[in-house]
Design an enzyme around this catalytic site. Structure first.
Site, PDB file in Angstrom:
ATOM      1  N   ASP A 279      23.036  -7.970   1.823  1.00 18.61           N
ATOM      2  CA  ASP A 279      22.366  -9.227   1.516  1.00 18.61           C
ATOM      3  C   ASP A 279      21.062  -8.900   0.782  1.00 18.61           C
ATOM      4  O   ASP A 279      20.207  -8.169   1.310  1.00 18.61           O
ATOM      5  CB  ASP A 279      22.082  -9.996   2.821  1.00 18.61           C
ATOM      6  CG  ASP A 279      21.554 -11.406   2.554  1.00 18.61           C
ATOM      7  OD1 ASP A 279      20.913 -11.611   1.497  1.00 18.61           O
ATOM      8  OD2 ASP A 279      21.765 -12.281   3.408  1.00 18.61           O
TER       9      ASP A 279
ATOM     10  N   TYR B 146      16.416 -19.035  -4.468  1.00 20.62           N
ATOM     11  CA  TYR B 146      15.144 -19.774  -4.394  1.00 20.62           C
ATOM     12  C   TYR B 146      13.962 -18.923  -3.960  1.00 20.62           C
ATOM     13  O   TYR B 146      12.868 -19.432  -3.827  1.00 20.62           O
ATOM     14  CB  TYR B 146      15.285 -21.011  -3.501  1.00 20.62           C
ATOM     15  CG  TYR B 146      15.868 -20.768  -2.120  1.00 20.62           C
ATOM     16  CD1 TYR B 146      15.090 -20.229  -1.105  1.00 20.62           C
ATOM     17  CD2 TYR B 146      17.195 -21.088  -1.829  1.00 20.62           C
ATOM     18  CE1 TYR B 146      15.617 -20.019   0.165  1.00 20.62           C
ATOM     19  CE2 TYR B 146      17.736 -20.875  -0.570  1.00 20.62           C
ATOM     20  CZ  TYR B 146      16.946 -20.342   0.425  1.00 20.62           C
ATOM     21  OH  TYR B 146      17.474 -20.111   1.666  1.00 20.62           O
ATOM     22  N   LYS B 147      14.183 -17.639  -3.701  1.00 21.07           N
ATOM     23  CA  LYS B 147      13.068 -16.781  -3.279  1.00 21.07           C
ATOM     24  C   LYS B 147      12.450 -16.143  -4.529  1.00 21.07           C
ATOM     25  O   LYS B 147      11.844 -16.817  -5.340  1.00 21.07           O
ATOM     26  CB  LYS B 147      13.561 -15.788  -2.233  1.00 21.07           C
ATOM     27  CG  LYS B 147      13.921 -16.501  -0.930  1.00 21.07           C
ATOM     28  CD  LYS B 147      14.611 -15.632   0.080  1.00 21.07           C
ATOM     29  CE  LYS B 147      14.913 -16.446   1.340  1.00 21.07           C
ATOM     30  NZ  LYS B 147      15.890 -15.816   2.206  1.00 21.07           N
TER      31      LYS B 147
ATOM     32  N   ARG C 169       3.165 -13.552   7.806  1.00 25.59           N
ATOM     33  CA  ARG C 169       3.922 -12.940   6.721  1.00 25.59           C
ATOM     34  C   ARG C 169       3.311 -13.315   5.373  1.00 25.59           C
ATOM     35  O   ARG C 169       3.053 -14.489   5.113  1.00 25.59           O
ATOM     36  CB  ARG C 169       5.358 -13.456   6.829  1.00 25.59           C
ATOM     37  CG  ARG C 169       6.385 -12.660   6.104  1.00 25.59           C
ATOM     38  CD  ARG C 169       7.776 -13.137   6.477  1.00 25.59           C
ATOM     39  NE  ARG C 169       8.028 -14.494   5.997  1.00 25.59           N
ATOM     40  CZ  ARG C 169       9.226 -14.931   5.604  1.00 25.59           C
ATOM     41  NH1 ARG C 169      10.280 -14.141   5.652  1.00 25.59           N
ATOM     42  NH2 ARG C 169       9.384 -16.162   5.182  1.00 25.59           N
TER      43      ARG C 169
HETATM   44  C1  LIG Z   1      16.639 -16.596   3.023  1.00 21.01           C
HETATM   45  C2  LIG Z   1      17.816 -15.887   3.614  1.00 21.01           C
HETATM   46  C3  LIG Z   1      19.026 -16.542   3.770  1.00 21.01           C
HETATM   47  C4  LIG Z   1      19.156 -17.999   3.426  1.00 21.01           C
HETATM   48  O1  LIG Z   1      20.439 -18.461   3.515  1.00 21.01           O
HETATM   49  P1  LIG Z   1      20.754 -19.949   3.054  1.00 21.01           P
HETATM   50  O2  LIG Z   1      22.225 -20.026   3.117  1.00 21.01           O
HETATM   51  O3  LIG Z   1      20.176 -20.142   1.696  1.00 21.01           O
HETATM   52  O4  LIG Z   1      20.082 -20.879   3.996  1.00 21.01           O
HETATM   53  C5  LIG Z   1      20.108 -15.819   4.282  1.00 21.01           C
HETATM   54  N1  LIG Z   1      19.976 -14.523   4.605  1.00 21.01           N
HETATM   55  C6  LIG Z   1      18.816 -13.867   4.470  1.00 21.01           C
HETATM   56  C7  LIG Z   1      18.715 -12.438   4.832  1.00 21.01           C
HETATM   57  C8  LIG Z   1      17.690 -14.536   3.986  1.00 21.01           C
HETATM   58  O5  LIG Z   1      16.530 -13.894   3.867  1.00 21.01           O
END
Ligand SMILES: *Cc1c(COP(=O)(O)O)cnc(C)c1O
Length: 425
Positions: A200, A225-226, A384
């Site tokens: 991930d 979105y990050k 954070r």
């Molecule tokens: C931000 C994040 C998500 C977000 O998942 P969504 O399906 O967009 O809500 C998932 N896994 C990790 C490790 C994250 O940091």
């Protein structure tokens, strides 16, 4: 430790070749935004682009825009751009759905491969401190398919790899601690015992160099979105190594992943390659915004790309950690992210026995936006601070540390207004 002056921080910005990239963003005046690891800021290009898609492509072009404006190919077109940021080839990565949903698809496919090739392997191995949605998706799939989800502490992961493990599923950069795994070493260790890897990249894509192809990843997902600045709820992305992409259906078979969606045949025939990881109709408006966000990262390519962004990110996080250490000592803060740069993502995490939430709120009231992540069993509460090298300046790191010093010194974080919990922390 450092006693770098504010003037010296300004001089670092003046000498920074990446500094002009900040002009791509619409950042509220006076705000120090250290939460781009949770929601990236608005690119200046996005409002006009979205408006054009709404008014011209949708308003005037209507259904013809699926062809004339290329809507139908957006998952691949934006995917090819993201591929350049994560060491994947063109045509190997698509944008779709959310990170959680994409993780369900790739973990299912990885389990299907393991079931076919090594049915005696019954364990999905992950990290106890992984992001909860990743663990929930794995838990649900493990229950459904008769696997066991095993959770290891970070340092124990290599020792827990054995021939019972079907899939090693990890997040490259930990969302709480900012600790970054060695993708190449762990993938090699997983493959050595015959396990597949699922990575991930939520806190990696656009922030740290990633080389999926050469670092042994079998599958990957990531977030739009990050650090990719795609806007709230932006589509996520999914990648499968080409040697796996065609092997199995992913379980969310839908018409956009069909070999010929517009033949409207009753039987499912998966598209070749990564396109089968699509399910339904792409979210065109969101995809247009994501495209603008990804472009802000690609704009660094002529300036050294992710290697240059990484160097600046490390300089920023080291400076902030050092300043907090030298200027905020005696207030019970501890560095909770790695000192070792090779193990650090693009954020700095501080822990404190109490008051972490309220201190973050008091900082936000002073225009320094970080966030708070609750502790739990064996885990302290965390303050954070994400450092996005595209738009964060050295003087921002300096001012943020100074505001933190003032909040701690005057103790105004103890006020009731800063201790009231919101739904989203
Ligand atoms: C931000 C994040 C998500 C977000 O998942 P969504 O399906 O967009 O809500 C998932 N896994 C990790 C490790 C994250 O940091």
């Amino acid at each position: 430790m450092t006693d770098l002056s504010r003037e010296a921080a300004l001089a670092l910005d003046a000498a920074d070749p990446l500094a002009p990239l900040r002009d791509q963003f619409d950042i509220p005046a006076g705000l120090i935004y250290l939460d781009g690891n949770s929601l990236g800021v608005l690119p200046r290009a996005t409002p006009a682009r979205v408006q054009q898609v709404v008014q011209q492509e949708w308003g005037r072009g209507l259904i013809g825009s699926w062809n004339s404006a290329g809507w139908i190919a957006l998952p691949q077109r934006v995917g090819d751009k993201i591929a350049r940021l994560v060491g994947a080839g063109a045509g190997e990565l698509v944008c779709a759905d959310s990170t959680s949903v994409n993780l369900f698809k790739v973990l299912s496919a990885a389990l299907a491969i393991a079931q076919a090739d090594a049915p005696q392997r019954r364990v999905i191995l992950s990290e106890r401190s992984n992001f909860p949605t990743d663990l929930y998706v794995a838990e649900a799939l493990a229950r459904e398919r008769g696997y066991t989800l095993a959770l290891a502490d970070t340092d124990d992961i290599p020792a827990r790899l054995d021939d019972s493990v079907a899939v090693l599923m990890l997040t490259h950069v930990n969302y709480r601690s900012g600790r970054m795994h060695d993708m190449a070493a762990l993938s090699t260790a997983a493959h050595a015992v015959g396990a597949l890897t699922v990575w991930d990249l939520a806190h990696s894509a656009g922030a740290v160099p990633v080389d999926l192809t050469n670092h042994g990843a079998d599958f990957a997902v990531g977030c739009g979105y990050k650090y990719l600045n795609g806007g709230p709820g932006a589509p996520a992305f999914v990648w499968a190594h080409p040697r796996h992409a065609d092997r199995f259906w992913q379980p969310l078979a839908g018409w956009m992943g069909h070999a010929a969606p517009f033949e409207f045949t009753p039987g499912y025939r998966p598209a070749a390659g990564i396109a089968r990881y699509l399910c339904g109709t792409p979210a065109v408006l969101a995809m247009a915004a994501l495209d603008c966000g990804v472009d802000t990262v690609l704009a660094a390519e002529p300036l050294g790309g992710l290697a240059a962004l990484r160097a600046k990110s490390l300089a920023l996080t080291t400076l902030f950690a050092d300043l907090v250490e030298s200027r905020c000592s005696g207030h019970g803060l501890a560095l909770a992210s790695p000192r070792d740069e090779a193990e650090r993502g693009s954020q700095v995490c501080l822990s404190r026995a109490d008051g972490a939430y309220a201190i973050v709120q008091a900082l936000i009231a002073r225009g320094v936006v970080g966030d708070y992540r609750a502790g739990g069993v064996d885990l302290p509460d965390i303050l954070r601070f994400g450092f996005t090298p595209l738009y964060t300046r050295f003087v921002d790191a300096w001012d943020a540390a100074e505001q933190l010093r003032q909040v701690l010194e005057c103790g105004d974080w103890r006020r009731a207004e800063f201790n009231r919990r919101h739904a989203v922390t």
